[in-house]
Design a protein around this motif. Structure first.
Motif, PDB file in Angstrom:
ATOM      1  N   LYS A  44      -7.548   6.209  25.424  1.00  0.00           N
ATOM      2  CA  LYS A  44      -6.308   6.072  24.658  1.00  0.00           C
ATOM      3  C   LYS A  44      -6.595   6.220  23.165  1.00  0.00           C
ATOM      4  CE  LYS A  44      -4.078   3.033  28.025  1.00  0.00           C
ATOM      5  NZ  LYS A  44      -3.472   1.693  28.261  1.00  0.00           N
ATOM      6  N   LEU A  45      -5.638   6.772  22.428  1.00  0.00           N
ATOM      7  CA  LEU A  45      -5.795   6.932  20.985  1.00  0.00           C
ATOM      8  C   LEU A  45      -5.813   5.565  20.306  1.00  0.00           C
ATOM      9  CD1 LEU A  45      -3.412   9.947  20.224  1.00  0.00           C
ATOM     10  CD2 LEU A  45      -5.919   9.979  20.396  1.00  0.00           C
ATOM     11  N   VAL A  46      -6.712   5.396  19.363  1.00  0.00           N
ATOM     12  CA  VAL A  46      -6.865   4.107  18.686  1.00  0.00           C
ATOM     13  C   VAL A  46      -5.622   3.764  17.872  1.00  0.00           C
ATOM     14  CG1 VAL A  46      -8.215   2.902  16.906  1.00  0.00           C
ATOM     15  CG2 VAL A  46      -9.370   4.209  18.695  1.00  0.00           C
ATOM     16  N   ARG A  47      -4.873   4.773  17.411  1.00  0.00           N
ATOM     17  CA  ARG A  47      -3.664   4.476  16.634  1.00  0.00           C
ATOM     18  C   ARG A  47      -2.616   3.739  17.458  1.00  0.00           C
ATOM     19  NH1 ARG A  47      -2.240  10.785  16.091  1.00  0.00           N
ATOM     20  NH2 ARG A  47      -1.260  11.143  18.113  1.00  0.00           N
ATOM     21  N   ASP A  48      -2.754   3.748  18.775  1.00  0.00           N
ATOM     22  CA  ASP A  48      -1.827   3.031  19.648  1.00  0.00           C
ATOM     23  C   ASP A  48      -2.342   1.638  20.018  1.00  0.00           C
ATOM     24  OD1 ASP A  48      -0.051   5.216  19.703  1.00  0.00           O
ATOM     25  OD2 ASP A  48      -1.191   6.169  21.320  1.00  0.00           O
ATOM     26  N   PHE A  49      -3.498   1.260  19.500  1.00  0.00           N
ATOM     27  CA  PHE A  49      -4.081  -0.046  19.810  1.00  0.00           C
ATOM     28  C   PHE A  49      -3.418  -1.144  18.969  1.00  0.00           C
ATOM     29  CE2 PHE A  49      -8.658   1.005  21.421  1.00  0.00           C
ATOM     30  CZ  PHE A  49      -8.120   1.830  22.391  1.00  0.00           C
ATOM     31  N   SER A  50      -3.472  -2.365  19.477  1.00  0.00           N
ATOM     32  CA  SER A  50      -3.096  -3.534  18.677  1.00  0.00           C
ATOM     33  C   SER A  50      -4.213  -3.828  17.686  1.00  0.00           C
ATOM     34  CB  SER A  50      -2.888  -4.746  19.579  1.00  0.00           C
ATOM     35  OG  SER A  50      -4.128  -5.166  20.136  1.00  0.00           O
ATOM     36  N   GLY A  51      -3.917  -4.704  16.705  1.00  0.00           N
ATOM     37  CA  GLY A  51      -4.928  -5.079  15.730  1.00  0.00           C
ATOM     38  C   GLY A  51      -6.149  -5.707  16.370  1.00  0.00           C
ATOM     39  N   GLY A  52      -5.928  -6.571  17.363  1.00  0.00           N
ATOM     40  CA  GLY A  52      -7.053  -7.219  18.040  1.00  0.00           C
ATOM     41  C   GLY A  52      -7.910  -6.227  18.800  1.00  0.00           C
ATOM     42  N   MET A  53      -7.281  -5.234  19.437  1.00  0.00           N
ATOM     43  CA  MET A  53      -8.030  -4.207  20.163  1.00  0.00           C
ATOM     44  C   MET A  53      -8.879  -3.385  19.200  1.00  0.00           C
ATOM     45  SD  MET A  53      -5.088  -2.930  22.835  1.00  0.00           S
ATOM     46  CE  MET A  53      -6.086  -1.634  23.604  1.00  0.00           C
ATOM     47  N   ILE A  54      -8.318  -3.051  18.022  1.00  0.00           N
ATOM     48  CA  ILE A  54      -9.076  -2.268  17.044  1.00  0.00           C
ATOM     49  C   ILE A  54     -10.292  -3.049  16.562  1.00  0.00           C
ATOM     50  CG2 ILE A  54      -9.026  -1.243  14.738  1.00  0.00           C
ATOM     51  CD1 ILE A  54      -6.063  -0.594  15.228  1.00  0.00           C
ATOM     52  N   ARG A  55     -10.093  -4.331  16.264  1.00  0.00           N
ATOM     53  CA  ARG A  55     -11.218  -5.132  15.794  1.00  0.00           C
ATOM     54  C   ARG A  55     -12.304  -5.223  16.876  1.00  0.00           C
ATOM     55  NH1 ARG A  55     -11.962  -4.551  10.851  1.00  0.00           N
ATOM     56  NH2 ARG A  55     -11.349  -6.156   9.421  1.00  0.00           N
ATOM     57  N   ARG A  56     -11.902  -5.413  18.125  1.00  0.00           N
ATOM     58  CA  ARG A  56     -12.896  -5.468  19.197  1.00  0.00           C
ATOM     59  C   ARG A  56     -13.675  -4.165  19.290  1.00  0.00           C
ATOM     60  NH1 ARG A  56      -9.913  -6.686  24.406  1.00  0.00           N
ATOM     61  NH2 ARG A  56      -7.963  -6.551  23.233  1.00  0.00           N
ATOM     62  N   LEU A  57     -12.962  -3.046  19.161  1.00  0.00           N
ATOM     63  CA  LEU A  57     -13.623  -1.744  19.197  1.00  0.00           C
ATOM     64  C   LEU A  57     -14.586  -1.599  18.027  1.00  0.00           C
ATOM     65  CD1 LEU A  57     -13.916   1.144  20.341  1.00  0.00           C
ATOM     66  CD2 LEU A  57     -11.985   1.794  18.866  1.00  0.00           C
ATOM     67  N   GLU A  58     -14.155  -1.983  16.827  1.00  0.00           N
ATOM     68  CA  GLU A  58     -15.005  -1.829  15.650  1.00  0.00           C
ATOM     69  C   GLU A  58     -16.269  -2.676  15.751  1.00  0.00           C
ATOM     70  OE1 GLU A  58     -11.896  -0.644  12.117  1.00  0.00           O
ATOM     71  OE2 GLU A  58     -12.129  -2.757  12.600  1.00  0.00           O
ATOM     72  N   ILE A  59     -16.146  -3.863  16.321  1.00  0.00           N
ATOM     73  CA  ILE A  59     -17.316  -4.734  16.432  1.00  0.00           C
ATOM     74  C   ILE A  59     -18.325  -4.164  17.420  1.00  0.00           C
ATOM     75  CG2 ILE A  59     -18.103  -6.995  17.228  1.00  0.00           C
ATOM     76  CD1 ILE A  59     -15.549  -8.141  15.887  1.00  0.00           C
ATOM     77  N   VAL A  60     -17.870  -3.704  18.597  1.00  0.00           N
ATOM     78  CA  VAL A  60     -18.851  -3.138  19.538  1.00  0.00           C
ATOM     79  C   VAL A  60     -19.393  -1.808  19.020  1.00  0.00           C
ATOM     80  CG1 VAL A  60     -17.997  -4.323  21.585  1.00  0.00           C
ATOM     81  CG2 VAL A  60     -17.050  -2.089  20.993  1.00  0.00           C
ATOM     82  N   GLN A  61     -18.585  -1.076  18.265  1.00  0.00           N
ATOM     83  CA  GLN A  61     -19.088   0.159  17.661  1.00  0.00           C
ATOM     84  C   GLN A  61     -20.224  -0.149  16.690  1.00  0.00           C
ATOM     85  OE1 GLN A  61     -16.504   3.585  16.209  1.00  0.00           O
ATOM     86  NE2 GLN A  61     -16.991   2.610  14.259  1.00  0.00           N
ATOM     87  N   SER A  62     -20.035  -1.182  15.863  1.00  0.00           N
ATOM     88  CA  SER A  62     -21.052  -1.545  14.885  1.00  0.00           C
ATOM     89  C   SER A  62     -22.311  -2.108  15.548  1.00  0.00           C
ATOM     90  CB  SER A  62     -20.499  -2.581  13.906  1.00  0.00           C
ATOM     91  OG  SER A  62     -20.273  -3.823  14.550  1.00  0.00           O
ATOM     92  N   MET A  63     -22.196  -2.519  16.830  1.00  0.00           N
ATOM     93  CA  MET A  63     -23.334  -3.069  17.564  1.00  0.00           C
ATOM     94  C   MET A  63     -24.003  -2.048  18.474  1.00  0.00           C
ATOM     95  SD  MET A  63     -23.840  -6.350  16.916  1.00  0.00           S
ATOM     96  CE  MET A  63     -24.660  -6.944  18.393  1.00  0.00           C
ATOM     97  N   LEU A  64     -23.449  -0.844  18.540  1.00  0.00           N
ATOM     98  CA  LEU A  64     -23.897   0.135  19.532  1.00  0.00           C
ATOM     99  C   LEU A  64     -25.368   0.489  19.368  1.00  0.00           C
ATOM    100  CD1 LEU A  64     -22.354   1.494  21.855  1.00  0.00           C
ATOM    101  CD2 LEU A  64     -22.035   3.481  20.372  1.00  0.00           C
ATOM    102  N   HIS A  65     -25.848   0.539  18.133  1.00  0.00           N
ATOM    103  CA  HIS A  65     -27.250   0.884  17.881  1.00  0.00           C
ATOM    104  C   HIS A  65     -28.140  -0.357  17.841  1.00  0.00           C
ATOM    105  CE1 HIS A  65     -25.604  -0.244  14.044  1.00  0.00           C
ATOM    106  NE2 HIS A  65     -26.750  -0.125  13.413  1.00  0.00           N
ATOM    107  N   ARG A  66     -27.589  -1.508  18.255  1.00  0.00           N
ATOM    108  CA  ARG A  66     -28.323  -2.762  18.362  1.00  0.00           C
ATOM    109  C   ARG A  66     -28.965  -3.174  17.039  1.00  0.00           C
ATOM    110  NH1 ARG A  66     -30.749  -1.035  24.288  1.00  0.00           N
ATOM    111  NH2 ARG A  66     -28.786  -1.292  25.403  1.00  0.00           N
ATOM    112  N   PRO A  67     -28.133  -3.422  16.030  1.00  0.00           N
ATOM    113  CA  PRO A  67     -28.664  -3.756  14.703  1.00  0.00           C
ATOM    114  C   PRO A  67     -29.307  -5.130  14.666  1.00  0.00           C
ATOM    115  CG  PRO A  67     -26.301  -4.103  14.748  1.00  0.00           C
ATOM    116  CD  PRO A  67     -26.660  -3.465  16.059  1.00  0.00           C
TER     117      PRO A  67
END
Length: 271
Positions: free
Chosen positions: A136-159
Motif C-alpha cells: 500500500k502507498l505510504v501516503r494512505d497510512f495513518s500517522g502511527g503506521m508511518i512512524r512504525r514504518l520509519e522506525i523499522v526502516q531506520s533499524m533495517l541495517h541493524r544500527p
C-alpha cells in the motif's frame, strides 16, 4: 571498535555548534553507555535537534568532538553513518512509494546484501504489524503506521545507535503506546542503544534509563528519572523535574518559536 571507551555508544567532549552569533550547543559533554535508552530533554530551542544532527554527521560541529560506538564523527563520518539509524521529527518516508518499496530503497542505500533484503524486510514489517500493508502507498497510512514504518526502516541495517527526534509527536495514546512497545521489542532483539528527544514526560519516564535536560545549549542536570524526581521530593514527577530545570528565558524565545512552528507542522502531517 576503536576509541578510548568501547563500552560507550555516544561520547561527546566540548561539542559546540554556532549559527552566526547564536550559540545553539555549548560545549556539550555526554556519556551514553551501550544498550541504554537515553532521553535528551529540554524546551524548544534548547539545542536537542542540533545535537542529534551533529551526532548523525548531518551537521558539522563548530568545536569539540564526538564518538559513536568509538568512531569519530569528524574524522570517520562514513563509519558513523553505517552505525546509526535516524528518525527525524519531520516525516521521512516517501508517500509516493509503498511500504515495501521504501524499505527496498533503504536496503540498497545501506548495501544490505541482495540475498538478505526480502527476508529482513518481511521480518521488519511483520514485527510492527505492517505485513498486510506492504504493497500500500505510504501516503494512505495513518500517522502511527508511518512512524512504525520509519522506525523499522531506520533499524533495517541493524544500527548500533538509533536516534529518534520526537518519535511519537502528534500520535494518539494508542499509537504512542504501540510505538513504545515496538521500541522495547527492537531493543530486546537487537541490543540497540536508543537516543531520543521528547516533550512527553510520560514517554521519557516509561522508556529511558537515563535522561539529561538541556537549557541554552548545555546539559544542566543528568540522571535516572527516579534520581531526578527524588531530588524534588517524594511526590514529584518528571514534569516537575522538567519545569524546574528548563525555565524559559527571553534569549531562547526566537529559536523556540521556530521549533514550535516546525513541531506543529509535523503534528498536522501525522494527523
Amino acid at each position: 571498535m576503536v576509541g578510548c571507551h568501547p563500552d560507550l555508544a555516544v561520547e561527546t567532549r566540548g561539542l559546540t555548534r554556532r549559527f552566526g552569533e547564536l550559540l545553539a550547543v555549548d560545549h556539550l559533554d555526554l556519556l551514553v553507555p551501550q544498550g541504554m535508552v537515553f532521553g535528551l530533554l529540554g524546551r524548544n530551542g534548547a539545542g536537542k535537534t542540533t545535537t542529534i544532527k551533529m551526532l548523525t554527521t548531518l551537521l558539522a560541529p563548530t568545536e569539540g568532538t564526538a564518538r559513536i560506538a568509538g568512531f569519530d564523527i569528524g574524522t570517520q563520518p562514513a563509519r558513523v553513518r553505517r552505525l546509526v539509524g535516524y528518525v527525524p521529527q519531520l516525516l521521512s518516508a516517501d508517500g509516493a512509494l509503498t511500504a515495501l518499496e521504501n524499505l527496498l530503497v533503504f536496503a540498497r542505500l545501506y548495501h544490505i546484501p541482495r540475498a538478505q533484503r526480502r527476508t529482513r524486510i518481511d521480518a521488519a514489517l511483520a514485527s510492527v504489524g505492517l505485513q498486510d500493508a506492504a504493497h500500500k502507498l505510504v501516503r494512505d497510512f495513518s500517522g502511527g503506521m508511518i512512524r512504525r514504518l520509519e522506525i523499522v526502516q531506520s533499524m533495517l541495517h541493524r544500527p548500533a545507535v538509533l536516534f529518534l527526534d520526537e518519535p511519537t509527536i502528534g500520535l494518539d495514546p494508542v499509537a504512542r503506546h504501540g510505538i513504545w512497545e515496538q521500541l522495547r521489542n527492537l531493543i530486546a532483539q537487537e541490543g540497540t542503544t536508543l537516543f531520543l528527544t521528547t516533550h512527553d514526560m510520560e514517554e521519557a519516564d516509561e522508556l529511558c534509563g537515563q535522561v539529561a535536560i538541556m537549557h541554552r545549549g548545555t546539559v544542566v542536570v543528568h540522571g535516572t528519572p527516579e534520581e531526578l524526581k527524588a531530588r524534588l521530593g517524594a511526590h514529584a514527577n518528571l514534569d516537575d523535574v522538567f519545569v524546574a530545570y528548563s525555565a524559559a528565558t527571553e534569549e531562547t524565545e526566537e529559536g523556540a518559536l521556530r521549533d514550535v512552528q516546525r513541531t506543529r507542522r509535523t503534528a498536522r502531517r501525522l494527523g
